[in-house]
Design an enzyme around this catalytic site. Structure first.
Site, PDB file in Angstrom:
ATOM      1  N   GLY A  60      21.269 -10.478 -45.771  1.00 32.48           N
ATOM      2  CA  GLY A  60      22.448 -11.270 -46.114  1.00 32.48           C
ATOM      3  C   GLY A  60      22.202 -12.773 -46.107  1.00 32.48           C
TER       4      GLY A  60
ATOM      5  N   GLY B  95      22.328  -4.357 -49.673  1.00 32.13           N
ATOM      6  CA  GLY B  95      23.677  -4.676 -49.193  1.00 32.13           C
ATOM      7  C   GLY B  95      24.478  -5.369 -50.274  1.00 32.13           C
ATOM      8  N   GLY B  96      24.518  -6.700 -50.209  1.00 34.49           N
ATOM      9  CA  GLY B  96      25.353  -7.504 -51.101  1.00 34.49           C
ATOM     10  C   GLY B  96      25.274  -7.120 -52.574  1.00 34.49           C
TER      11      GLY B  96
ATOM     12  N   ASN C  17      24.303  -0.070 -49.461  1.00 30.53           N
ATOM     13  CA  ASN C  17      25.058  -0.106 -48.210  1.00 30.53           C
ATOM     14  C   ASN C  17      26.219  -1.088 -48.411  1.00 30.53           C
ATOM     15  OD1 ASN C  17      26.015  -0.441 -45.617  1.00 30.53           O
ATOM     16  ND2 ASN C  17      24.157  -1.416 -44.815  1.00 30.53           N
ATOM     17  N   TRP C  18      27.407  -0.534 -48.583  1.00 31.36           N
ATOM     18  CA  TRP C  18      28.565  -1.398 -48.867  1.00 31.36           C
ATOM     19  C   TRP C  18      29.049  -2.141 -47.630  1.00 31.36           C
ATOM     20  CZ3 TRP C  18      32.420   1.816 -52.404  1.00 31.36           C
ATOM     21  CH2 TRP C  18      31.767   2.119 -53.607  1.00 31.36           C
ATOM     22  N   LYS C  19      28.583  -1.725 -46.460  1.00 32.88           N
ATOM     23  CA  LYS C  19      29.050  -2.303 -45.189  1.00 32.88           C
ATOM     24  C   LYS C  19      30.580  -2.243 -45.139  1.00 32.88           C
ATOM     25  CE  LYS C  19      24.842  -4.952 -45.011  1.00 32.88           C
ATOM     26  NZ  LYS C  19      24.121  -6.140 -44.580  1.00 32.88           N
TER      27      LYS C  19
ATOM     28  N   SER D  93      18.243  -8.886 -48.736  1.00 29.71           N
ATOM     29  CA  SER D  93      18.420  -9.760 -49.902  1.00 29.71           C
ATOM     30  C   SER D  93      17.690  -9.270 -51.155  1.00 29.71           C
ATOM     31  CB  SER D  93      18.033 -11.201 -49.559  1.00 29.71           C
ATOM     32  OG  SER D  93      18.885 -11.703 -48.537  1.00 29.71           O
TER      33      SER D  93
ATOM     34  N   HIS E 100      20.934   0.398 -38.220  1.00 27.94           N
ATOM     35  CA  HIS E 100      21.004  -0.882 -38.936  1.00 27.94           C
ATOM     36  C   HIS E 100      21.080  -2.017 -37.915  1.00 27.94           C
ATOM     37  CE1 HIS E 100      22.342  -4.137 -41.464  1.00 27.94           C
ATOM     38  NE2 HIS E 100      21.942  -3.443 -42.504  1.00 27.94           N
TER      39      HIS E 100
ATOM     40  N   GLU F 206      22.785  -4.565 -37.781  1.00 28.33           N
ATOM     41  CA  GLU F 206      24.159  -4.973 -37.430  1.00 28.33           C
ATOM     42  C   GLU F 206      24.754  -4.026 -36.387  1.00 28.33           C
ATOM     43  OE1 GLU F 206      25.596  -5.098 -41.473  1.00 28.33           O
ATOM     44  OE2 GLU F 206      24.271  -6.807 -41.861  1.00 28.33           O
TER      45      GLU F 206
ATOM     46  N   GLU G  75      13.768  -3.550 -42.535  1.00 29.58           N
ATOM     47  CA  GLU G  75      14.735  -4.602 -42.826  1.00 29.58           C
ATOM     48  C   GLU G  75      14.538  -5.774 -41.874  1.00 29.58           C
ATOM     49  OE1 GLU G  75      18.277  -3.069 -45.144  1.00 29.58           O
ATOM     50  OE2 GLU G  75      18.823  -3.031 -43.047  1.00 29.58           O
TER      51      GLU G  75
HETATM   52  P1  PGA Z   1      21.592  -7.537 -48.020  1.00 30.76           P
HETATM   53  O1  PGA Z   1      21.755  -6.404 -46.885  1.00 30.76           O
HETATM   54  O2  PGA Z   1      21.015  -6.838 -49.224  1.00 30.76           O
HETATM   55  O3  PGA Z   1      22.965  -8.042 -48.246  1.00 30.76           O
HETATM   56  O4  PGA Z   1      20.655  -8.567 -47.470  1.00 30.76           O
HETATM   57  C1  PGA Z   1      20.757  -5.459 -46.715  1.00 30.76           C
HETATM   58  C2  PGA Z   1      21.140  -4.534 -45.598  1.00 30.76           C
HETATM   59  O5  PGA Z   1      21.712  -4.989 -44.608  1.00 30.76           O
HETATM   60  O6  PGA Z   1      20.898  -3.312 -45.676  1.00 30.76           O
END
Ligand code: PGA
Length: 253
Positions: free
Chosen positions: A177, A238-239, A9-11, A217, A99, A101, A171
């Site tokens: 993050g 994500g990251g 997930n590149w966000k 993470s 998600h 977010e 999650e």
């Molecule tokens: P992260 O994000 O790996 O940067 O913690 C995970 C996500 O939000 O799907």
């Protein structure tokens, strides 16, 4: 056998040049990744790159493009929105829905998320439905109740057949993050709980077939420990999905 999936997930990251070099970096490693029908990779970039990515992936059968979101509306005067139908017409196969977010910053409720799932499924997109507790809920020890409510209020409204075509991602919000990963035991405990809820709501076979991803993470360092747990069927990353080498290492794990 249930599918194992690693989703990146590149966000809201990567400009065009970065997106192209990230994709090229992953394609270079495609042959080493040992992918198959039941071991696949989904990349969810920002919308402007999605068609570029889905076109490039046509020649790489176990790489799929995914969207990070879709509209709860079918079509029409909804400035700035992207419908499931538009997404599906771009050879995209997956869509992340719910998600944390999106829930937090865009006030998406379980009711809205259910509409998005219906839209997605109508277009044959596979929803990756995210759930997971807040830090307060974890600290208060009521995370199982928190997650159960998210399932009850959203995906458990689906029929068994509809539920058979979704992926769940656990999650924990406190791990996203933050560099604070759930321990393999903590994650496994919740994954097992989710699978048990699916069994009680639908059936043992649906529970056994549902892919449940862990997100929060995930890194090349902790991936293999997490993925060794029996109810963890892959990751939502994500990251670490923004670096081709690290993401490839996670896929291998
Ligand atoms: P992260 O994000 O790996 O940067 O913690 C995970 C996500 O939000 O799907």
């Amino acid at each position: 056998m249930r599918k194992k999936i690693i989703t990146g997930n590149w966000k809201m990251n990567a400009d065009k040049n970065e997106a192209v070099s990230l994709v090229n970096g992953l394609l270079e490693k495609y042959g080493e990744l040992n992918l198959s029908e039941n071991k696949i990779v989904v990349i969810a970039p920002p919308f402007p790159y999605i068609h570029y990515i889905s076109s490039v992936f046509i020649k790489h059968p176990y790489f799929f493009a995914g969207a990070q979101n879709c509209s709860e509306y079918e079509k029409g005067a909804y400035t700035g929105e992207v419908s499931a139908k538009i997404i599906a017409s771009l050879d995209v196969k997956y869509v992340i829905i719910g998600h944390s977010e999106r829930r937090q910053y865009f006030r998406e409720t379980d009711e809205i998320l259910l509409q998005k799932i219906y839209r997605a499924q109508k277009e044959k997109l596979i929803p990756i439905f995210c759930c997971g507790e807040s830090l307060e809920s974890r600290e208060a020890g009521d995370h199982f109740t928190f997650i159960k409510k998210q399932l009850d209020d959203c995906v458990f409204h689906l029929t068994e057949e509809e539920f058979g075509n979704i992926v769940i991602a656990y999650e924990p919000i406190w791990a996203i993050g933050t560099g604070k990963t759930a321990s393999p035991e903590q994650a496994q405990e919740v994954h097992q709980f989710i699978r048990q809820q699916i069994k009680e709501k639908y059936s043992e076979s649906t529970a056994e077939q549902t892919t449940i991803l862990y997100g929060g993470s995930v890194t090349a360092k902790n991936a293999s420990e997490l993925f060794a747990e029996k109810d963890i069927d892959g990751g939502l990353v994500g990251g670490a999905s923004l670096k081709a080498d690290e993401f490839a290492a996670i896929i291998k794990a």
